[in-house]
Design an enzyme around this catalytic site. Structure first.
Site, PDB file in Angstrom:
ATOM      1  N   CYS A   5       0.838  -1.186   0.000  1.00  0.00           N
ATOM      2  CA  CYS A   5       0.000   0.000   0.000  1.00  0.00           C
ATOM      3  C   CYS A   5       0.874   1.236   0.000  1.00  0.00           C
ATOM      4  CB  CYS A   5      -0.838   0.015   1.260  1.00  0.00           C
ATOM      5  SG  CYS A   5      -1.431  -1.583   1.738  1.00  0.00           S
ATOM      6  N   ARG A  30       2.309   0.797  -7.272  1.00  0.00           N
ATOM      7  CA  ARG A  30       2.650  -0.345  -6.429  1.00  0.00           C
ATOM      8  C   ARG A  30       1.520  -1.366  -6.372  1.00  0.00           C
ATOM      9  NH1 ARG A  30       6.441   1.983  -2.233  1.00  0.00           N
ATOM     10  NH2 ARG A  30       5.652   0.463  -0.802  1.00  0.00           N
ATOM     11  N   TRP A  77      -3.903  -2.274  -0.508  1.00  0.00           N
ATOM     12  CA  TRP A  77      -3.891  -3.553  -1.231  1.00  0.00           C
ATOM     13  C   TRP A  77      -4.267  -4.603  -0.193  1.00  0.00           C
ATOM     14  CZ3 TRP A  77      -1.344  -8.305  -1.366  1.00  0.00           C
ATOM     15  CH2 TRP A  77      -1.322  -8.964  -2.604  1.00  0.00           C
ATOM     16  N   ASN A 103       0.963   0.949   6.638  1.00  0.00           N
ATOM     17  CA  ASN A 103       1.470  -0.106   5.747  1.00  0.00           C
ATOM     18  C   ASN A 103       2.127  -1.146   6.642  1.00  0.00           C
ATOM     19  OD1 ASN A 103       0.759   1.507   3.655  1.00  0.00           O
ATOM     20  ND2 ASN A 103       2.833   1.910   2.940  1.00  0.00           N
ATOM     21  N   GLY A 104       1.947  -2.422   6.297  1.00  0.00           N
ATOM     22  CA  GLY A 104       2.577  -3.461   7.108  1.00  0.00           C
ATOM     23  C   GLY A 104       1.548  -4.444   7.613  1.00  0.00           C
ATOM     24  N   GLU A 479      13.313 -16.190 -16.004  1.00  0.00           N
ATOM     25  CA  GLU A 479      12.867 -14.795 -15.993  1.00  0.00           C
ATOM     26  C   GLU A 479      11.868 -14.529 -17.135  1.00  0.00           C
ATOM     27  OE1 GLU A 479      12.849 -12.477 -14.003  1.00  0.00           O
ATOM     28  OE2 GLU A 479      12.565 -10.644 -15.131  1.00  0.00           O
ATOM     29  N   LYS A 483       8.082 -13.222 -16.599  1.00  0.00           N
ATOM     30  CA  LYS A 483       7.551 -11.999 -17.220  1.00  0.00           C
ATOM     31  C   LYS A 483       6.211 -12.299 -17.904  1.00  0.00           C
ATOM     32  CE  LYS A 483       9.183  -9.437 -15.641  1.00  0.00           C
ATOM     33  NZ  LYS A 483      10.249  -9.604 -14.712  1.00  0.00           N
ATOM     34  N   GLU A 486       3.444 -12.838 -15.321  1.00  0.00           N
ATOM     35  CA  GLU A 486       3.078 -11.612 -14.611  1.00  0.00           C
ATOM     36  C   GLU A 486       2.233 -10.685 -15.482  1.00  0.00           C
ATOM     37  OE1 GLU A 486       6.699 -10.319 -11.711  1.00  0.00           O
ATOM     38  OE2 GLU A 486       7.175 -10.324 -13.831  1.00  0.00           O
ATOM     39  N   HIS A 502      13.393 -34.822 -18.495  1.00  0.00           N
ATOM     40  CA  HIS A 502      13.048 -35.397 -17.190  1.00  0.00           C
ATOM     41  C   HIS A 502      11.636 -35.031 -16.753  1.00  0.00           C
ATOM     42  CE1 HIS A 502      17.127 -36.768 -16.778  1.00  0.00           C
ATOM     43  NE2 HIS A 502      17.554 -35.549 -17.096  1.00  0.00           N
ATOM     44  N   LYS A 601       4.564  -4.030  -6.474  1.00  0.00           N
ATOM     45  CA  LYS A 601       5.930  -3.697  -6.857  1.00  0.00           C
ATOM     46  C   LYS A 601       6.923  -4.106  -5.784  1.00  0.00           C
ATOM     47  CE  LYS A 601       9.098  -1.905  -9.369  1.00  0.00           C
ATOM     48  NZ  LYS A 601       9.519  -2.873 -10.394  1.00  0.00           N
TER      49      LYS A 601
HETATM   50  C1  G6P Z   1       7.974  -8.279  -6.386  1.00  0.00           C
HETATM   51  C2  G6P Z   1       8.007  -7.620  -7.742  1.00  0.00           C
HETATM   52  C3  G6P Z   1       9.068  -8.281  -8.611  1.00  0.00           C
HETATM   53  C4  G6P Z   1      10.415  -8.224  -7.914  1.00  0.00           C
HETATM   54  C5  G6P Z   1      10.358  -8.834  -6.524  1.00  0.00           C
HETATM   55  C6  G6P Z   1      11.631  -8.555  -5.729  1.00  0.00           C
HETATM   56  O1  G6P Z   1       7.509  -9.570  -6.491  1.00  0.00           O
HETATM   57  O2  G6P Z   1       6.740  -7.711  -8.366  1.00  0.00           O
HETATM   58  O3  G6P Z   1       9.150  -7.609  -9.856  1.00  0.00           O
HETATM   59  O4  G6P Z   1      11.362  -8.898  -8.683  1.00  0.00           O
HETATM   60  O5  G6P Z   1       9.285  -8.279  -5.788  1.00  0.00           O
HETATM   61  O6  G6P Z   1      11.715  -7.173  -5.504  1.00  0.00           O
HETATM   62  P1  G6P Z   1      13.031  -6.381  -5.151  1.00  0.00           P
HETATM   63  O7  G6P Z   1      12.581  -4.972  -4.984  1.00  0.00           O
HETATM   64  O8  G6P Z   1      13.566  -6.973  -3.874  1.00  0.00           O
HETATM   65  O9  G6P Z   1      14.006  -6.547  -6.259  1.00  0.00           O
END
Ligand code: G6P
Length: 606
Positions: A5, A30, A77, A103-104, A479, A483, A486, A502, A601
């Site tokens: 949030c 975020r 959120w 937040n938290g 990765e 992507k 996501e 395997h 984020k």
């Molecule tokens: C979240 C984001 C990802 C990111 C991960 C780690 O899941 O959506 O895009 O890779 O956190 O975040 P950081 O800020 O520690 O790189």
């Protein structure tokens, strides 16, 4: 409540509403599902909340002329309690005296709530946050900060809190534990509060980053913090948060990668000496000479960068490297000796698991380093030494430019540590030279965007994808798949190409396309064998290959070419077509690519 949030607060002479709304907009990247604000307007307290996008809150504000120059705002959120207006912040006590945004997560909220209910407090939401408002009410006499201090002694969990009280007017009290909170200073008898520097960048000249367990009292004339801190210059340019003409932040950030890699390398590559200069590691240089193993901890995309780093550090620096998901590391009992260092990689520097794992390593007396993008973030401050990415604010939830930047820094770290050990000057020079060519090569890869968009049009209706790669490009396969998941919500699996037989090959048919990252490197022929196996089972194949590899066209349905570079640097180029593919697929399928559903984020809770 959750730290994905965003918090904003304002105290000064200007109307608070536009400043709060602007701040919330700048934090909304975020991810959030509801919003709200509270303003003290002379004798009135105005609290408005709305479910959905910020527009809904703005609509409610249309008919109100709120003059107040003092208030708090929040984008939520949901974690504890559904997405409802009642659960949206701000929250209040029983009598509308205490108002706060959080937040938290308050981990012991159930027991606190039970106790408070027994004492007669009446709750109006399902959140963990509301408990803090009632707890402060319990201890409130005349002085807000005193009540906050007493209340927080009973709280377990994580918080960034901004609190105001009707009966102790003209002040915002803020508190922090394991969740970012900063105070913006304009120099004009006004202050801002935010969980993200972006929110206050247009207004504040300087910021104070609150540390864990600190409480600050903000009044128009003064800022009082338990532990004195010097304000640091706010380095985020406000225009950073703009899309600069691109339809989405994600595309803007993908397209910036030539620049961000240049920034990561600037002044750090010593070509003649075949070495790297990393100012942030100078203070621990001698200690690092003793290191013979590194444990990398990270989450999500940063974890994938760490996996590439493992290959780099072992091959060129001769340092035994392990990579751990921070969320696992914190619960296992890693065994360290004096020659081990822990390296945390994090774009935001606020990921809860990474931070917790880091603290655990520190507790065990291990040397710690960081690769972090956000200046002054928690990971940056907790580590003994580190290197900043200098990639600029990354707003798109799915990480792109931070990933390639992390890889560039890992290559620099390999040079730096390698040259302290057995890496020869000649090999060092070769890496240094190739590193400096990267910004130019990235531009070439970015020019394939139009071709990749066509590819996405061709493949947009498939619901499953494999991503395969080997050695340095195995993490790139992971990765690439991440992507696509996501951004387009398509099921995608990343595998080490050698694992195909395997298990996963059982899934291959004409409806299950595979993207193979097969540059001309030391495992090229192995990859070709895998491509043959897929072709034999009628699987469609898209290959990321090196320019000049004409032969691959016979095997693949589609080919995207990347320029030749040193094997260890190929991930920096090969991941870019995969980022673009995910982006175009997401856009074509009508997804909100900058703010994918359910994602945040910065995951600052466990
Ligand atoms: C979240 C984001 C990802 C990111 C991960 C780690 O899941 O959506 O895009 O890779 O956190 O975040 P950081 O800020 O520690 O790189």
């Amino acid at each position: 409540m959750n730290m994905m949030c965003g918090i904003v607060g304002y105290l000064g002479k200007q109307k608070a509403v536009p400043i709060l709304i602007n701040g919330l907009q700048r934090e909304s990247y975020r991810g959030y599902d509801s919003s709200g604000l509270v303003i003290f307007d002379n004798d009135k307290t105005i609290c408005l909340k709305a479910v959905g996008k910020l527009d809904a809150l703005e609509n409610k504000l249309k008919d109100c002329n709120i003059e107040g120059t003092f208030g708090l705002g929040h984008v939520r959120w949901a974690t504890h309690g559904g997405v409802t207006e009642a659960n949206a912040h701000p929250h209040s006590d029983c009598h509308g005296n205490i108002w706060l945004v959080h937040n938290g997560i308050i981990e012991n909220y159930r027991e606190l709530k039970e106790g408070l209910e027994k004492e007669g407090h009446v709750f109006s939401s399902e959140t963990d946050t509301e408990v803090v408002a009632h707890l402060i009410e319990k201890f409130f006499h005349k002085n807000l900060e005193e009540a906050v201090r007493k209340a927080l002694r009973q709280v377990r969990g994580a918080y960034a809190l901004a609190i105001i009280a009707k009966k102790d007017p003209g002040k915002i009290v803020v508190a922090r534990l394991s969740s970012p909170l900063l105070i913006g200073i304009t120099g004009k008898k006004e202050y801002l509060v935010a969980s993200d520097a972006n929110a206050i960048a247009p207004y504040a000249k300087k910021v104070v980053n609150l540390d864990d367990n600190e409480i600050a009292v903000i009044t128009p004339n003064d800022l009082l913090i338990l532990r004195e801190k010097q304000p640091e210059l706010l380095e985020i340019e406000s225009e950073d948060a703009q899309k600069k003409g691109f339809p989405h932040f994600m595309l803007k950030e993908i397209m910036e990668q030539s620049e961000t890699i240049d920034n990561a390398l600037k002044g750090r590559v010593l070509t003649n000496q075949g070495a790297a200069r990393l100012g942030g590691l100078e203070s621990v240089k001698e200690k690092l000479r003793e290191i013979d193993s590194i444990d990398i901890i990270a989450c999500g995309t940063a974890y994938h960068a760490g996996l590439v780093g493992e290959y780099m550090l072992e091959e060129y620096a001769g340092i035994s490297t392990d990579v751990d998901l921070a969320s696992e590391f914190r619960y296992r009992k890693p065994i360290f000796d004096k020659k081990t260092a822990v390296l945390a990689i994090s774009q935001s520097g606020e990921t809860a698991d990474t931070l917790a794992a880091l603290k655990e390593a520190k507790r065990k007396g291990v040397q710690t380093m960081g690769i972090v993008n956000m200046v002054g973030s928690s990971v940056a401050r907790e580590t003994d030494a580190g290197v900043y990415n200098r990639a600029g604010a990354e707003i798109g939830v799915a990480s792109t430019k931070a990933f390639t930047s992390q890889l560039a820094i890992l290559a620099l770290l390999t040079l730096y540590l390698g040259r302290q050990k057995e890496l020869s000057v000649v090999t060092g020079q070769r890496i240094a030279k190739e590193l400096q060519l990267l910004p130019g090569l990235i531009k070439t890869v970015l020019s394939t965007s139009v071709q990749i968009k066509k590819l996405a049009e061709k493949y947009k209706d498939y619901n499953n994808f494999f991503y395969l790669g080997r050695k340095y490009n195995y993490p790139v396969a992971l990765e690439g798949a991440l992507k696509l998941k996501e951004i387009s919500y398509i099921h995608a699996e990343g595998y080490g190409a050698g694992e195909l037989k395997h298990g996963p090959i059982a899934l291959i048919d004409e409806n299950f396309p595979t993207i193979v990252i097969a540059p001309a490197d030391s495992v090229y022929e192995k990859n070709i064998s895998n491509i043959e196996e897929i072709k034999a089972r009628k699987g469609k194949i898209i290959v990321i290959a090196t320019e000049g590899d004409e032969g691959i066209k016979k095997l693949a349905n589609d080919v995207i070419y990347i320029p030749k570079t040193l094997e260890m640097l190929t991930p920096i180029l090969s991941v870019i077509p995969l980022q673009l593919f995910a982006y175009h697929m997401g856009v074509l399928r009508g997804c909100d690519v900058d703010k994918p559903r359910n994602l945040a984020k910065s995951v600052t809770v466990e």
